[in-house]
Write a protein that holds these residues in place. Structure first.
Motif, PDB file in Angstrom:
ATOM      1  N   VAL A  77       0.742  -1.426   0.065  1.00  0.00           N
ATOM      2  CA  VAL A  77      -0.025   0.111  -0.170  1.00  0.00           C
ATOM      3  C   VAL A  77       0.785   1.120  -0.019  1.00  0.00           C
ATOM      4  N   ASP A  78       1.848   1.133   0.907  1.00  0.00           N
ATOM      5  CA  ASP A  78       2.783   2.178   1.028  1.00  0.00           C
ATOM      6  C   ASP A  78       3.578   2.683  -0.382  1.00  0.00           C
ATOM      7  N   VAL A  81       0.768   4.254  -2.912  1.00  0.00           N
ATOM      8  CA  VAL A  81       0.483   5.528  -2.497  1.00  0.00           C
ATOM      9  C   VAL A  81       1.534   6.409  -2.429  1.00  0.00           C
ATOM     10  N   TYR A 185      -6.926   7.884  -4.746  1.00  0.00           N
ATOM     11  CA  TYR A 185      -6.421   8.581  -3.641  1.00  0.00           C
ATOM     12  C   TYR A 185      -5.999   9.736  -4.005  1.00  0.00           C
ATOM     13  N   LEU A 207      -6.149   3.051  -6.992  1.00  0.00           N
ATOM     14  CA  LEU A 207      -5.669   1.889  -5.888  1.00  0.00           C
ATOM     15  C   LEU A 207      -6.233   0.661  -6.495  1.00  0.00           C
ATOM     16  N   LEU A 210      -4.125  -2.430  -5.729  1.00  0.00           N
ATOM     17  CA  LEU A 210      -4.141  -3.189  -4.476  1.00  0.00           C
ATOM     18  C   LEU A 210      -5.140  -4.493  -4.555  1.00  0.00           C
ATOM     19  N   ILE A 223      -9.405  -2.289   4.190  1.00  0.00           N
ATOM     20  CA  ILE A 223      -8.690  -1.178   4.708  1.00  0.00           C
ATOM     21  C   ILE A 223      -9.867   0.084   4.788  1.00  0.00           C
ATOM     22  N   LEU A 314      -1.750   2.216   8.643  1.00  0.00           N
ATOM     23  CA  LEU A 314      -0.991   2.838   7.741  1.00  0.00           C
ATOM     24  C   LEU A 314      -0.605   4.389   8.010  1.00  0.00           C
ATOM     25  N   LEU A 321      -5.655  -1.154   8.206  1.00  0.00           N
ATOM     26  CA  LEU A 321      -5.478  -2.289   7.361  1.00  0.00           C
ATOM     27  C   LEU A 321      -6.184  -3.479   8.319  1.00  0.00           C
TER      28      LEU A 321
END
Ligand code: ADP
Length: 649
Positions: A77-78, A81, A185, A207, A210, A223, A314, A321
């Motif tokens: 995710v990090d 994003v 996002y 996203l 994901l 999430i 997160l 999450l």
């Protein structure tokens, strides 16, 4: 009276009774219900303990595993994003864009700014990049060329990222696009001209990647954004649901900022704490079996089960999450372990029980053997004692038997003597008659022999011869008188043999002939020779008959009618009955006739032994003697005697 042998005989029941009493009672092998209950309780406890321990361990593994997966997913995710988070900050560096925002350029510059944004967007692969003026209106956008989707001219003054950017800080949050309804996002950054914020640069990052990463988690996951609303999830029906009921001001904010494009925010199926802590939270719910990470159950769209919820923040984006680990495999394994522990415990307990039981049985057998040996030893000593006692008793009995035999012999000898004495007594009483019988021929012999001497002197030998012939006949006559007496007086043992009753009666009558004749008694003897043969001793029988006939004679001494009747019959049972009936005075009324020394005769005439001895003699031959009164007067004595066997001569 019991004999010594009887009293010494061992009571048969006593041995077995005492043996049974010494043996231990056989213990029942049926299980004790309390023991069975304790047994089952222990098995259940250990089974339950095994289950709980395995479940705990399984959950620990699940936690660790979930932590790793969460870290992995968070990194993904990090990466997605933050990869483009710095892009908005660089947009103000573009002069066209800056000029457009400052309105220092001519309108043609907007096209240049649009193209720049379009190129940039295409280069980095985001959904859109656009710039908004200080009133919130999109001035330029990467999608300016697509009339259906272009953001240009859109009023985004309600968006938080715009307000953040206008406030001079970077903004970022999830939101659903208002143009196409596409979620993304958003990251914003103020565009400054000097110290003044003249606009906001925004990038909308997809996203969608994901969704491909959910499989990394291998379990249902979601999430939730800072509002606790599920924005991304592997379970479609969870999307846009609030994990916890939303407060009113949050709802108002959401409404104002149109974060979720005014779509309805539902409730999560169960109440879940967005921060379940390191231990996690167990929830029970139904999940569609088609969802990723949910085990498929054939024929069932929904799978009910318990899930262990773990969460992770997160940090950069302010999301949480959450992963829902299925507890069924853990519980199934725990159940298996619990069952195994229970079975193993049961087996061990059974083994212990069997060993204990075996030891008990062996101990009981040893005890029983020991007791048996003791009982056996006791029995043997008792048997030895009893055998000794029996041997002693036996010896004593033999001695007694010998003594009794000796006594019997003595008694028999005494009886014989008595019989002989009685005989001699009879002979004594007969002596006068016999003397008289002998005196007459003796006198004649004396005269004849004297005459013979005279005739011999005279030479008359014929007369001498005649006289001697008479003398010889007289001597023969005397001999005939004496021979029965000799026979009667003879002392002989009582040996049974065939005896003719007529002979015996004849001999008795001969001896008593004188006496009967003198008393004027007429004798009616109905016996015939060879008709009745008894099995007895003739001499003894004669003695009995002499007694009975003599008594009959005595009884008729005063009677006007003096008749003696002698008769014999054979009874149906084969025995013989000889009856001697008289016409005398009859039996004395109170007389115990057969008792020794009972007599009604004057002293010197009777001893009272005749009948007693007579009955003894008859009984010795297996017969009997009884007496009765005759209806016509007088008494009758009946002799019962066994008949001689037929084959006997
Ligand atoms: P004894 O002749 O010495 O008296 P016995 O034993 O022969 O002894 O007889 C016992 C008694 O039985 C006699 O004294 C007599 O009273 C009675 N008795 C025996 N025979 C007769 C009989 N034929 N009639 C009546 N009385 C008898």
């Amino acid at each position: 009276m019991s004999t010594p042998a009887q009293s010494a005989a061992p009571p048969p029941a006593t041995e077995s009774t005492s043996l049974a009493a010494t043996l231990p009672p056989s213990r029942s092998l049926s299980p004790n219900p309390f023991l069975v209950m304790a047994f089952l309780l222990l098995i259940s406890l250990i089974g339950f303990g095994g289950y709980r321990a395995s479940e705990y361990q399984g959950m620990q593994i699940l936690r660790t595993d979930a932590g790793h997966r969460l870290d992995l997913f968070a990194a993904a995710v990090d990466g997605i994003v933050n990869r483009y988070a710095h892009i908005p900050a660089t947009i103000q560096l573009n002069e066209e864009v800056l000029g457009v925002m400052q309105r220092t350029r001519h309108p043609g510059s907007i096209v240049a700014a649009n193209r720049f944004l379009q190129r940039l967007n295409e280069h980095i692969g985001s959904i859109a990049i656009f710039v908004v003026n200080e009133r919130g209106i999109v001035i330029a956008s990467s999608n300016w060329g697509d009339p259906d989707n272009s953001f240009v001219g859109e009023d985004l003054s309600f968006r938080s990222y715009f307000l953040d950017g206008l406030a001079g800080r970077s903004g970022h949050h999830f939101a659903i696009g208002i143009t196409r309804g596409e979620p993304g996002y958003f990251v914003s950054h103020p565009i400054r001209s000097g110290n003044r914020v003249v606009g906001v640069a925004v990038i909308k990052i997809s996203l969608g990647q994901l969704d491909k990463a959910w499989d990394l988690l291998g379990a249902p996951a979601l999430i939730a954004d800072g509002n606790g609303v599920v924005i991304l999830t592997s379970v479609p029906e969870w999307r846009y649901t609030a994990l916890t009921p939303l407060p009113l001001d949050t709802r108002v904010d959401i409404k104002l900022s149109r974060l979720y494009n005014d779509g309805p925010i539902g409730d999560f199926p169960v109440s879940v704490n967005p921060d379940p802590g390191p231990e996690g939270q167990i929830v029970h719910m139904n999940l569609r079996s088609s969802s990723p990470g949910v085990p498929a159950v054939r024929g069932r769209p929904d799978v009910a089960g318990s899930y262990l919820v773990h969460g992770r923040g997160l940090q950069d984006v302010g999301w949480r999450l959450l992963i829902f680990s299925d507890l069924r495999p853990v519980r199934a394994q725990a159940f298996g372990h619990g069952a195994l522990a229970a079975v193993a415990t049961g087996f061990v307990l059974l083994l212990l029980l069997v060993v204990a039981q075996r030891r008990r049985i062996v101990r009981q057998k040893l005890e029983a053997k020991e007791l048996l040996e003791q009982a056996n030893a006791q029995l043997e000593s008792k048997v030895a004692r009893r055998t000794r006692a029996l041997t002693d008793t036996n010896a004593r009995l033999r001695k007694e038997v010998a003594e009794r035999q000796q006594a019997e012999q003595t008694l028999r000898a005494a009886q014989d003597e008595l019989v002989q004495a009685a005989k001699l007594a009879v002979l004594g009483q007969l002596a006068a008659g016999i003397t008289h019988e002998l005196a007459q021929p003796l006198g004649a012999m004396r005269t004849l022999s004297g005459n013979a001497v005279e005739f011999m002197k005279r030479g008359n030998l014929a007369t001498v011869e005649q006289n001697l012939g008479i003398i010889a006949r007289l001597a023969d006559q005397m001999g005939r008188i004496i021979t029965p007496l000799k026979t009667f007086a003879r002392k002989s043992p009582a040996i049974p043999a065939p005896a003719d009753l007529a002979h015996a009666v004849g001999a008795a009558l001969f001896l008593l002939d004188q006496r009967l004749a003198k008393a004027g008694i007429s004798v009616d003897n109905r016996l015939e020779a060879g008709q009745h043969i008894a099995w007895c001793d003739q001499n003894r029988l004669e003695q009995v008959l002499i007694n009975l006939i003599r008594n009959a004679g005595d009884a008729m001494a005063e009677s006007p009618l003096k008749t003696l009747q002698i008769d014999a019959v054979q009874l149906p049972d084969g025995s013989l009955e000889l009856a001697i009936a008289d016409s005398g005075c009859g039996l004395p009324a109170d007389g115990a006739l057969f008792e020794p020394f009972f007599t009604t005769k004057p002293a010197g005439e009777g001893l009272g032994l005749g009948l007693a001895i007579s009955r003894d003699i008859v009984r010795e031959f297996g017969g009997d003697l009884r007496a009765e009164n005759r209806p016509e007067g007088g008494a009758r004595f009946i002799l019962n005697l066994p008949a001689a066997p037929k084959e006997s001569p």
